[in-house]
Design an enzyme around this catalytic site. Structure first.
Site, PDB file in Angstrom:
ATOM      1  N   GLY A   1      23.835  29.039   1.460  1.00 43.54           N
ATOM      2  CA  GLY A   1      24.083  27.693   0.944  1.00 43.54           C
ATOM      3  C   GLY A   1      23.284  26.643   1.694  1.00 43.54           C
ATOM      4  O   GLY A   1      22.732  25.711   1.111  1.00 43.54           O
TER       5      GLY A   1
ATOM      6  N   PHE B   1      25.305  30.479   5.252  1.00 44.11           N
ATOM      7  CA  PHE B   1      23.933  30.947   5.512  1.00 44.11           C
ATOM      8  C   PHE B   1      23.018  30.622   4.326  1.00 44.11           C
ATOM      9  O   PHE B   1      22.077  29.817   4.435  1.00 44.11           O
ATOM     10  CB  PHE B   1      24.022  32.449   5.792  1.00 44.11           C
ATOM     11  CG  PHE B   1      22.740  33.218   5.832  1.00 44.11           C
ATOM     12  CD1 PHE B   1      21.606  32.719   6.471  1.00 44.11           C
ATOM     13  CD2 PHE B   1      22.678  34.490   5.256  1.00 44.11           C
ATOM     14  CE1 PHE B   1      20.432  33.462   6.517  1.00 44.11           C
ATOM     15  CE2 PHE B   1      21.520  35.235   5.302  1.00 44.11           C
ATOM     16  CZ  PHE B   1      20.398  34.718   5.921  1.00 44.11           C
TER      17      PHE B   1
ATOM     18  N   GLY C   1      27.976  25.312   0.753  1.00 46.51           N
ATOM     19  CA  GLY C   1      26.715  24.772   1.285  1.00 46.51           C
ATOM     20  C   GLY C   1      26.644  24.691   2.797  1.00 46.51           C
ATOM     21  O   GLY C   1      25.600  24.292   3.334  1.00 46.51           O
TER      22      GLY C   1
ATOM     23  N   LYS D   1      33.526  40.201  -6.771  1.00 40.78           N
ATOM     24  CA  LYS D   1      32.231  39.567  -7.076  1.00 40.78           C
ATOM     25  C   LYS D   1      31.850  39.878  -8.539  1.00 40.78           C
ATOM     26  O   LYS D   1      31.343  39.014  -9.246  1.00 40.78           O
ATOM     27  CB  LYS D   1      31.123  40.078  -6.141  1.00 40.78           C
ATOM     28  CG  LYS D   1      31.196  39.613  -4.707  1.00 40.78           C
ATOM     29  CD  LYS D   1      31.017  38.118  -4.526  1.00 40.78           C
ATOM     30  CE  LYS D   1      29.597  37.637  -4.726  1.00 40.78           C
ATOM     31  NZ  LYS D   1      29.490  36.166  -4.383  1.00 40.78           N
TER      32      LYS D   1
ATOM     33  N   PRO E   1      21.494  38.908  -5.401  1.00 43.76           N
ATOM     34  CA  PRO E   1      20.701  39.330  -4.245  1.00 43.76           C
ATOM     35  C   PRO E   1      21.241  40.630  -3.650  1.00 43.76           C
ATOM     36  O   PRO E   1      22.433  40.915  -3.766  1.00 43.76           O
ATOM     37  CB  PRO E   1      20.847  38.180  -3.245  1.00 43.76           C
ATOM     38  CG  PRO E   1      21.880  37.266  -3.783  1.00 43.76           C
ATOM     39  CD  PRO E   1      22.314  37.740  -5.141  1.00 43.76           C
TER      40      PRO E   1
HETATM   41  P1  NAD Z   1      28.391  32.781   4.354  1.00 40.52           P
HETATM   42  O1  NAD Z   1      29.712  33.286   4.804  1.00 40.52           O
HETATM   43  O2  NAD Z   1      27.398  32.396   5.391  1.00 40.52           O
HETATM   44  O3  NAD Z   1      28.590  31.522   3.382  1.00 40.52           O
HETATM   45  C1  NAD Z   1      29.676  31.406   2.504  1.00 40.52           C
HETATM   46  C2  NAD Z   1      30.240  30.001   2.605  1.00 40.52           C
HETATM   47  O4  NAD Z   1      31.382  29.904   1.743  1.00 40.52           O
HETATM   48  C3  NAD Z   1      30.720  29.653   4.025  1.00 40.52           C
HETATM   49  O5  NAD Z   1      30.158  28.435   4.464  1.00 40.52           O
HETATM   50  C4  NAD Z   1      32.227  29.549   3.875  1.00 40.52           C
HETATM   51  O6  NAD Z   1      32.804  28.570   4.748  1.00 40.52           O
HETATM   52  C5  NAD Z   1      32.373  29.153   2.410  1.00 40.52           C
HETATM   53  N1  NAD Z   1      33.692  29.499   1.891  1.00 40.52           N
HETATM   54  C6  NAD Z   1      34.373  30.662   2.072  1.00 40.52           C
HETATM   55  N2  NAD Z   1      35.569  30.594   1.506  1.00 40.52           N
HETATM   56  C7  NAD Z   1      35.664  29.364   0.924  1.00 40.52           C
HETATM   57  C8  NAD Z   1      36.670  28.702   0.186  1.00 40.52           C
HETATM   58  N3  NAD Z   1      37.856  29.283  -0.060  1.00 40.52           N
HETATM   59  N4  NAD Z   1      36.432  27.449  -0.263  1.00 40.52           N
HETATM   60  C9  NAD Z   1      35.254  26.834   0.007  1.00 40.52           C
HETATM   61  N5  NAD Z   1      34.250  27.417   0.705  1.00 40.52           N
HETATM   62  C10 NAD Z   1      34.460  28.667   1.165  1.00 40.52           C
HETATM   63  O7  NAD Z   1      27.806  33.892   3.369  1.00 40.52           O
HETATM   64  P2  NAD Z   1      26.320  34.078   2.803  1.00 40.52           P
HETATM   65  O8  NAD Z   1      25.770  35.284   3.446  1.00 40.52           O
HETATM   66  O9  NAD Z   1      25.568  32.809   2.853  1.00 40.52           O
HETATM   67  O10 NAD Z   1      26.634  34.437   1.293  1.00 40.52           O
HETATM   68  C11 NAD Z   1      26.475  33.463   0.261  1.00 40.52           C
HETATM   69  C12 NAD Z   1      26.711  34.146  -1.084  1.00 40.52           C
HETATM   70  O11 NAD Z   1      25.748  35.170  -1.263  1.00 40.52           O
HETATM   71  C13 NAD Z   1      28.077  34.788  -1.242  1.00 40.52           C
HETATM   72  O12 NAD Z   1      28.550  34.534  -2.552  1.00 40.52           O
HETATM   73  C14 NAD Z   1      27.803  36.273  -1.069  1.00 40.52           C
HETATM   74  O13 NAD Z   1      28.726  37.053  -1.815  1.00 40.52           O
HETATM   75  C15 NAD Z   1      26.409  36.371  -1.645  1.00 40.52           C
HETATM   76  N6  NAD Z   1      25.618  37.484  -1.115  1.00 40.52           N
HETATM   77  C16 NAD Z   1      25.299  37.526   0.216  1.00 40.52           C
HETATM   78  C17 NAD Z   1      24.523  38.584   0.701  1.00 40.52           C
HETATM   79  C18 NAD Z   1      24.117  38.669   2.141  1.00 40.52           C
HETATM   80  O14 NAD Z   1      23.466  39.650   2.518  1.00 40.52           O
HETATM   81  N7  NAD Z   1      24.440  37.695   2.977  1.00 40.52           N
HETATM   82  C19 NAD Z   1      24.091  39.591  -0.197  1.00 40.52           C
HETATM   83  C20 NAD Z   1      24.429  39.493  -1.539  1.00 40.52           C
HETATM   84  C21 NAD Z   1      25.191  38.440  -2.003  1.00 40.52           C
END
Ligand code: NAD
Length: 246
Positions: free
Chosen positions: A20, A18, A15, A149, A171
């Site tokens: 979250g 981005f 959370g 994933k 997504p």
């Molecule tokens: P992000 O890196 O901004 O957020 C991920 C969060 O997970 C971070 O706050 C990080 O600190 C936390 N995290 C990482 N490892 C951890 C751990 N071991 N324990 C606890 N927390 C942990 O990424 P995002 O872009 O917000 O992506 C969120 C989700 O969406 C992810 O599952 C990603 O696979 C999925 N996703 C993202 C995109 C994209 O374009 N950004 C596309 C498809 C899917």
């Protein structure tokens, strides 16, 4: 449209990331009063949100947060950023998601929504055109991120039961304020003078969704994750799709 608050206890794993963070904002924005966050690092400090810091690859960390938050709905968005080694993806995406499921079962959490990725069905070799949920995972995954994933998503969907209702959202690219990867990636391409190269015919398409809409989809999934809606778990073929449509 925004649904009314349910006043359940929500725990957003990842959370402080981005997506979250947008999910936290969407929950608070519709008037939810019991929102907690679990993340490996605390990047936000709200008085009305409880933050638990820990690592989902450690069962005791995530189990403590789920128990203490009294979560009724767990939304699991955590994943390492692109470019990490395979061992990190294995630990966080696969072991971490298994830990989330186990902790949800132990604490009798009724609903789990998982952020998967469109990449789980992409081999990197063939275009995906009009693909839907019936497409199988590729025999050879594109890379460790997408492989883990996909395996995490499969664990979440297989865990669906009357006691723990689960679903996964896939997504594609996510854009919007607070993005930590896409714009910095585009910026480094420009900074490094790599814009003079063109790969392919310049006709390839890629899907992007605004982060607020992806966050909204997570709230809708959580709201509708109920026995009366065909949202939970695996469905083959999807019961609500009329396959005879042209
Ligand atoms: P992000 O890196 O901004 O957020 C991920 C969060 O997970 C971070 O706050 C990080 O600190 C936390 N995290 C990482 N490892 C951890 C751990 N071991 N324990 C606890 N927390 C942990 O990424 P995002 O872009 O917000 O992506 C969120 C989700 O969406 C992810 O599952 C990603 O696979 C999925 N996703 C993202 C995109 C994209 O374009 N950004 C596309 C498809 C899917």
């Amino acid at each position: 449209s925004t649904s009314p608050p349910t006043h359940d206890n929500y725990l957003v794993i990842g959370g402080c990331g981005f997506l979250g963070r947008h999910i936290v904002d969407a929950l608070l924005g519709r008037g939810e009063t019991n929102v907690a966050v679990f993340d490996i690092v605390q990047r936000h400090f709200d008085e009305n949100v409880t933050f638990y810091t820990g690592d989902i690859s450690k069962l005791e960390d995530v189990a403590a947060a789920i128990a203490k938050s009294g979560a009724m709905i767990v939304i699991h968005t955590a994943s390492p950023p692109h470019g990490r080694g395979a061992a990190v993806y294995e630990a966080v995406n696969v072991t971490g998601t298994q830990n989330v499921i186990e902790a949800c079962r132990t604490a009798a959490v009724p609903k789990l929504v998982y952020t998967s990725s469109a990449g789980v069905v992409y081999s990197g070799k063939e275009d995906l055109i009009n693909a839907d949920e019936r497409l199988p995972y590729p025999a050879v995954p594109m890379d460790a991120y997408n492989d883990t994933k996909a395996r995490a998503e499969a664990l979440v969907l297989a865990a669906n039961s009357d006691d723990l209702l689960t679903c996964a959202l896939r997504p594609s690219g996510i854009f919007g304020p607070g993005d930590r990867q896409a714009i910095s990636g585009f910026h480094s391409v420009i900074k490094n003078g790599q814009t003079k190269f063109q790969i392919g015919s310049n006709e390839n398409l890629f899907d992007w969704t605004y982060v607020g809409n992806v966050a909204h989809a997570h709230l809708l999934a959580a709201d509708r994750l109920d026995q009366t809606y065909p949202v939970a778990g695996l469905h083959e073929p999807l019961p609500w799709v009329n396959l005879s449509l042209p």
